[in-house]
Design a protein around this motif. Sequence first.
Motif, mmCIF file in Angstrom:
data_model
loop_
_atom_site.group_PDB
_atom_site.id
_atom_site.type_symbol
_atom_site.label_atom_id
_atom_site.label_comp_id
_atom_site.label_asym_id
_atom_site.label_seq_id
_atom_site.Cartn_x
_atom_site.Cartn_y
_atom_site.Cartn_z
ATOM 1 N N GLY A 599 1.436 -25.709 -39.979
ATOM 2 C CA GLY A 599 0.261 -25.673 -40.851
ATOM 3 C C GLY A 599 -0.988 -26.208 -40.202
ATOM 4 N N GLY A 600 -0.982 -26.319 -38.875
ATOM 5 C CA GLY A 600 -2.118 -26.899 -38.177
ATOM 6 C C GLY A 600 -3.047 -25.861 -37.588
ATOM 7 N N ALA A 601 -4.048 -26.352 -36.848
ATOM 8 C CA ALA A 601 -5.029 -25.498 -36.175
ATOM 9 C C ALA A 601 -5.462 -26.209 -34.902
ATOM 10 C CB ALA A 601 -6.231 -25.234 -37.077
ATOM 11 N N TYR A 602 -6.177 -25.476 -34.052
ATOM 12 C CA TYR A 602 -6.669 -26.095 -32.814
ATOM 13 C C TYR A 602 -8.132 -25.744 -32.626
ATOM 14 C CZ TYR A 602 -6.001 -21.498 -30.615
ATOM 15 O OH TYR A 602 -6.061 -20.167 -30.294
ATOM 16 N N VAL A 603 -8.829 -26.629 -31.906
ATOM 17 C CA VAL A 603 -10.256 -26.436 -31.661
ATOM 18 C C VAL A 603 -10.469 -25.551 -30.438
ATOM 19 C CG1 VAL A 603 -12.430 -27.591 -31.088
ATOM 20 C CG2 VAL A 603 -10.872 -28.609 -32.762
ATOM 21 N N PHE A 604 -9.759 -25.841 -29.372
ATOM 22 C CA PHE A 604 -9.878 -25.020 -28.171
ATOM 23 C C PHE A 604 -8.610 -25.163 -27.340
ATOM 24 C CE2 PHE A 604 -11.452 -29.166 -26.734
ATOM 25 C CZ PHE A 604 -10.819 -29.317 -25.503
ATOM 26 N N CYS A 605 -8.453 -24.228 -26.386
ATOM 27 C CA CYS A 605 -7.401 -24.353 -25.385
ATOM 28 C C CYS A 605 -7.983 -23.965 -24.042
ATOM 29 C CB CYS A 605 -6.189 -23.484 -25.722
ATOM 30 S SG CYS A 605 -6.500 -21.704 -25.650
ATOM 31 N N ASP A 606 -7.367 -24.474 -22.972
ATOM 32 C CA ASP A 606 -7.877 -24.179 -21.635
ATOM 33 C C ASP A 606 -6.745 -24.265 -20.616
ATOM 34 O OD1 ASP A 606 -9.274 -23.759 -19.343
ATOM 35 O OD2 ASP A 606 -10.507 -25.555 -19.448
ATOM 36 N N THR A 607 -6.189 -23.125 -20.248
ATOM 37 C CA THR A 607 -5.215 -22.949 -19.162
ATOM 38 C C THR A 607 -3.893 -23.654 -19.418
ATOM 39 O OG1 THR A 607 -7.052 -22.776 -17.600
ATOM 40 C CG2 THR A 607 -4.831 -23.040 -16.680
ATOM 41 N N ASP A 608 -3.932 -24.991 -19.580
ATOM 42 C CA ASP A 608 -2.681 -25.734 -19.748
ATOM 43 C C ASP A 608 -2.789 -26.793 -20.844
ATOM 44 O OD1 ASP A 608 -4.363 -27.577 -18.581
ATOM 45 O OD2 ASP A 608 -2.912 -28.270 -17.087
ATOM 46 N N SER A 609 -3.783 -26.653 -21.723
ATOM 47 C CA SER A 609 -4.024 -27.727 -22.684
ATOM 48 C C SER A 609 -4.509 -27.182 -24.026
ATOM 49 C CB SER A 609 -5.059 -28.705 -22.127
ATOM 50 O OG SER A 609 -6.284 -28.040 -21.873
#
Length: 616
Positions: A599-609
């Motif tokens: 039920g979550g969300a994310y702000v950004f991702c970058d390659t391995d994170s």
Amino acid sequence: MIPEPEPLKVATRAYVERSKVPGKKVNKKKRKARRQRKTTKPQISLVFDTETTIDVTQKLNFGSCRVYIDRAGGLPGTTCTTEYLFYADELPERDPEGFEVLVDYVNHHQAFVALGRAQEIHLVSRAEFVEKVLYRYGYRQEAMIVGFNLPFDLSRLAVDATRARKFLRGGNSLKLWPDNQFRPRIAYKTIDAKRALIQFTEPNEGRKFRGRFLDLKTLCFALTDQGFTLERACDAFSVPYKKRDVVHGSITPEYIDYCREDVGATANLYSSAIAEFSRHDINLDVTKALSPASLGKAYLSTMGIRSPLDRQPDFDRDLLGASMTAYFGGRAETRIRKVPMPVVYVDFLSMYPTVNALINIWDLVIASSIEVDDATSDVQALLSRPNLAEQFFDKDLWPQLRCLVEIEPHGDIVPVRAAYDHATNTYGIGINPYFHDGTAWYALPDLVASIVLGGPVPKVVQAKRLRAVGVQDGLTPAVLRGTDRIDPTEDDFFVRVIEQRRAVRADASLSDAAREQRQQFLKVFANATSYGIMAEFTRKDEVAPIPVDVYVGDDGSFTNKTEHPEDAGPFCFPPIAALITSGAKLMLALLEHQVTKAGGAYVFCDTDSFAIVSTK
């Protein structure tokens, strides 16, 4: 009514190589690892630095140089035999007071020489310096020419400069001897802020010695993956040095001391950096150590490993073309913009080496050959499995991903290189539903990731699986940084490097700075060796357009012309490169699946994170 979406232009990569010239023999000799030349001659090194005017021209005012002649096998830059101060040829007329300061400084220093408390300093003009020192030692006696940010200091010695035409075309060619056709020029070509290629050009006398130029700024970067100033580099390599505070531009005794101290510190850094470089028992000339990837390639060569295209020069070019169309870099995107959010930032430990280990890339690296099998039915069955996301938390399933797959895109959530910005018509990479009337090639992990992210089961046209056959002959162990023995026939090199990194992190005997520096180097070294060198292409600048063959997959090939061909690096192999980056995107897709399922969300991702929206 929702309007029909406007089609976007899509761009793909291709595998490109120089067209073979009819009738020209191709040298198919095997690359052999060469040991560095052993010699009983003393090691000669020139370490120098220049000081300039502070206006926009930055003309040479004066400089300092030390000649070191050290015993063979010992550390260079420790036994200074001669010291020089050199000045701009026109300095006595341009700045007579500054020139007098130099003369008085040397005369005053001579009193300490007479007392046996100092070494004599020779005051010479720029013209005398380049002839009696640079040419005599650096060219005729093949001394190492050492500096920190060496291209700048070499350019201050030049009386003229043009664009390099033959040697290092596209760079700069420096003229140091104005009226002597039997003297070489110095050409250099900047790669980036930390690296440049430097060499002597071939003079009319026909000697083909290209010089031994060592920019410590580059060597320190290769050993640490960090950019340094001289003072920070000295600190990183445990060389005591603190720059004195001086006024630049005007020639004063303090300014001369400053320049001489810079040269002394550079020499000490030279010794310390060479000592660190020597811990790597590899077949690599120190002047060729341009990055951590240079060391990685040298380790593979030292172990006797040859690249797939070296041992299989006739590898299917159409599959190489398909691999390049399937090759995309790391996933980087932002989901929430311009809104402050509390997050927890998480990343994977050494993503690319981890993917290498999961897919078992090392078997392909050391194989005597790589065969290509039809895996269409296997891939169709794999992609049709229920609960695919949960299954790929089982690492035993990952070796089945060594496939390249041609699909008919019909809403698959895959990487696409498209002109998303209508205003500028520039191309970017997005991971989004893709519809296309034709077919497209993808590495299998990208298609698994598509299903994990909610896409449909892909329509597979064909699939090709890479299979390792045998093991190369003549493989030998290497010792990583002098401490960890790695046998390529028994050990996964990429895994062992990461294990070494974890050991360094836990080593209480190291200072915090040394621990951080060493583990950072091992991190980048592992990434560069496990991935970067597999995707290495080097741009060259030709005098005129040359023909190249362009491969784009089963659609065949065509011929084009370019002045800027990109030659494959010594370990370049696009199928492996495509698998590694797509495997990393699958790792991120699995993490996104877990976050979304919770039920979550994310702000950004970058390659391995990922930056996951969270509260305490």
